[in-house]
Design an enzyme around this catalytic site. Sequence first.
Site, mmCIF file in Angstrom:
data_model
loop_
_atom_site.group_PDB
_atom_site.id
_atom_site.type_symbol
_atom_site.label_atom_id
_atom_site.label_comp_id
_atom_site.label_asym_id
_atom_site.label_seq_id
_atom_site.Cartn_x
_atom_site.Cartn_y
_atom_site.Cartn_z
ATOM 1 N N GLU A 37 -12.940 -16.824 -23.004
ATOM 2 C CA GLU A 37 -12.971 -17.765 -24.128
ATOM 3 C C GLU A 37 -12.946 -17.003 -25.462
ATOM 4 O O GLU A 37 -13.614 -17.359 -26.430
ATOM 5 C CB GLU A 37 -14.146 -18.746 -24.013
ATOM 6 C CG GLU A 37 -13.970 -19.615 -22.761
ATOM 7 C CD GLU A 37 -14.825 -20.857 -22.723
ATOM 8 O OE1 GLU A 37 -15.223 -21.367 -23.785
ATOM 9 O OE2 GLU A 37 -15.085 -21.334 -21.603
ATOM 10 N N GLY A 38 -12.151 -15.960 -25.459
ATOM 11 C CA GLY A 38 -12.027 -15.094 -26.643
ATOM 12 C C GLY A 38 -12.911 -13.881 -26.488
ATOM 13 O O GLY A 38 -14.139 -14.004 -26.367
ATOM 14 N N GLN A 72 -44.703 2.972 -23.769
ATOM 15 C CA GLN A 72 -43.987 2.509 -24.958
ATOM 16 C C GLN A 72 -42.464 2.470 -24.744
ATOM 17 O O GLN A 72 -41.781 1.583 -25.255
ATOM 18 C CB GLN A 72 -44.322 3.419 -26.143
ATOM 19 C CG GLN A 72 -43.957 2.802 -27.465
ATOM 20 C CD GLN A 72 -44.309 3.732 -28.612
ATOM 21 O OE1 GLN A 72 -43.794 4.839 -28.710
ATOM 22 N NE2 GLN A 72 -45.198 3.293 -29.464
ATOM 23 N N PHE A 98 -6.047 -16.251 -14.663
ATOM 24 C CA PHE A 98 -7.479 -16.309 -15.003
ATOM 25 C C PHE A 98 -7.921 -17.748 -15.291
ATOM 26 O O PHE A 98 -8.709 -17.989 -16.208
ATOM 27 C CB PHE A 98 -7.797 -15.417 -16.219
ATOM 28 C CG PHE A 98 -7.521 -13.954 -15.988
ATOM 29 C CD1 PHE A 98 -7.963 -13.328 -14.827
ATOM 30 C CD2 PHE A 98 -6.818 -13.202 -16.924
ATOM 31 C CE1 PHE A 98 -7.706 -11.986 -14.609
ATOM 32 C CE2 PHE A 98 -6.560 -11.858 -16.704
ATOM 33 C CZ PHE A 98 -6.997 -11.242 -15.549
ATOM 34 N N ILE A 155 -34.968 -0.644 -16.599
ATOM 35 C CA ILE A 155 -36.406 -0.870 -16.392
ATOM 36 C C ILE A 155 -36.719 -0.940 -14.901
ATOM 37 O O ILE A 155 -37.740 -0.424 -14.439
ATOM 38 C CB ILE A 155 -36.856 -2.164 -17.120
ATOM 39 C CG1 ILE A 155 -36.822 -1.937 -18.643
ATOM 40 C CG2 ILE A 155 -38.241 -2.622 -16.650
ATOM 41 C CD1 ILE A 155 -36.958 -3.208 -19.465
ATOM 42 N N GLY A 210 -34.107 2.437 -9.675
ATOM 43 C CA GLY A 210 -33.301 2.364 -8.456
ATOM 44 C C GLY A 210 -33.301 0.980 -7.827
ATOM 45 O O GLY A 210 -32.294 0.527 -7.279
#
Lengths: 379, 255
Positions: A363-364, A279, A156, A337, A340
């Site tokens: 990074e943790g 809303q 990695f 939001i 599709g």
Amino acid sequence: MDFRLTEEQELIRKNMREFAEKYVDPIAAEIDENSRHPAELFKKLAEGDWMGIPIPQEYGGAGADYLTHTLVVEELSRSCSSTGFTVSIHVGIACMLVNLFGSEDQKKKFLVPMAKGQHLGAFVLTEPGAGTDVMAATTTAMAEGADYVINGTKTFTSNGPTGDTYMVFAWTDKAAGRKGLSAFIVPRGTVGMKAGEHFNKMGLRSSQTSEMVFKDCRVPKENLLGKEGNGLAMAMTGFDHGRVGIAAQSVGILQAALDESIRYSKERVQFGTPIARHQAISWMIADMATDLSAARYLTYAAACLKDQKQPFSKEASMAKLFAAEAAMKHTIKAVQIHGGYGYCKGAKVERLMRDAKITEIYEGTSEAQRMVISGNVLR
Amino acid sequence: MPVLVACFKWVVDEAYIRRTSAGELDLSSVSYKISDYDRNALEEAARMKEASGGSVLAVTVGVPESTKGVKDALSRGADQAFFIADPSFGMLGASETAAILAEVIRTRIGNFDLVLCGEGSSDLYNQQVGIRLAERLGIPCLSFVQKLELEEGRVVAERRLEDGIERVSAPLPAVVTVLPDINIPRIPGVKDTLSASRKPVVTIGKDDLAVAPDAHFRTISLAASRLDRQCERFGADETDIRRFIGALRQKGVLR
């Protein structure tokens, strides 16, 4: 308390926004799709001094503060978080390690081309069996005459396939425990160091990630970074700086998610009215905007502490933890939001959601950040 | 070595103007920028200097809060800035702005070769300051310039006109007003922005000026432009087509 940026910081942020709109936005989807490292873009970033902002000018950097670098990572990540991250790990960890711990000769030889953006830096710590548990690493560096000989396998490694200057961590004395790990600067092309194939990742696809294999890799003793046995402390300092960058990357992703959600929800009409007037949607956007502000202030506060030469380890972890989790949570909402349309390739929110996940891991992990934070507050 | 003067205006960045649901313009969270075509003027001056030496002096008239604009201009290649500032200068018309610029250029700079202005500002686009400035200074003005060169004491320019391109030259000193086609303005690098703060800025107040321009303009109201739409549906049969033509006649589209 003054929350204002300086005029220079505002101008630099605005210039980076313009740069990102002009050079990054048009290729962001393509480099994601093809997992391509955009060398042409990094050449442009180097030309504008964007690749070494907090490094002193005498060592090839721009000589600005860490907050300015943070703002730039945020704006770049708003367009493409792979690009923002590549700059972040190059500057925040690779350049910073040499700047903080390197000898004068090492700074001249390795830091100058890195800070000018001619060479790309990499941080080579994680191993197949040693992620959060750094002490479980097995890579060794044995002193032999004028050299150290490195053996082991890392994984990695961001900028692994594309890097020029690698910060490699290995045991010089396993028996010494926390005082047994050391760091070495290994330039590309060193015999015995080989980068593996670029991993096919879920997100952050144009950031190049690979294994790094060391087989009797011989580096001269002058490439030892800092003191022998200081590797763990240096790695943790590197993480402190890098985590502010990951927090900034997360803020950039979150800002982009908000930008896209606002734009789409005002255009999309359902039940005879833009969905922004419903809303259910407007509250999602309110929460997104609120968490964005909180994440941003945590991130800038950590960067400001760094600039004021105060301890910032806990604050960097808090910023990274909060910003990363907020980015993940709200990019999922942003896709929701968009419905599709947000689930299809080509929608920016689809890329943002995939890119957000890694911020909770590298990074943790978020769990590792909680270890750092609880360790600090329960001390 | 030519002395190049680039004039610029610090204007509201229209990207930040929001339209409220009541049709008003919301300027509460706007950001400011160097007027678009003035960026081209600054860029052209910087390129001329980089190609053949000389110096670039950036000049602006504005409100005292425009300091960021001065730094922005200096980060784009100008060597020095003249910042003519007063709280009342936000509402100047083209005539007053040109009078102030002319006085400062004449008395503080004096020995200049070329003044570069944008063809018009991003906010009002009156296209007057450059031309009025040339008149005040009593020197030639070349407008609509899309290409520019200095040759042995003369400025040679391509002017883009409606019916073609005109190539003209004029003796120096002169004023040119440039079109955006003339160049693509640079994006300043980090070091450009940082070094801008160390460049000299001459700040000139209203009291330092011999001309005492009063703002002739005042804003009475500011509203977003409106485009009203009406929707009426027609079918394709004969009756509806007759109704459709009738409606067009009624609206004055057909006579």
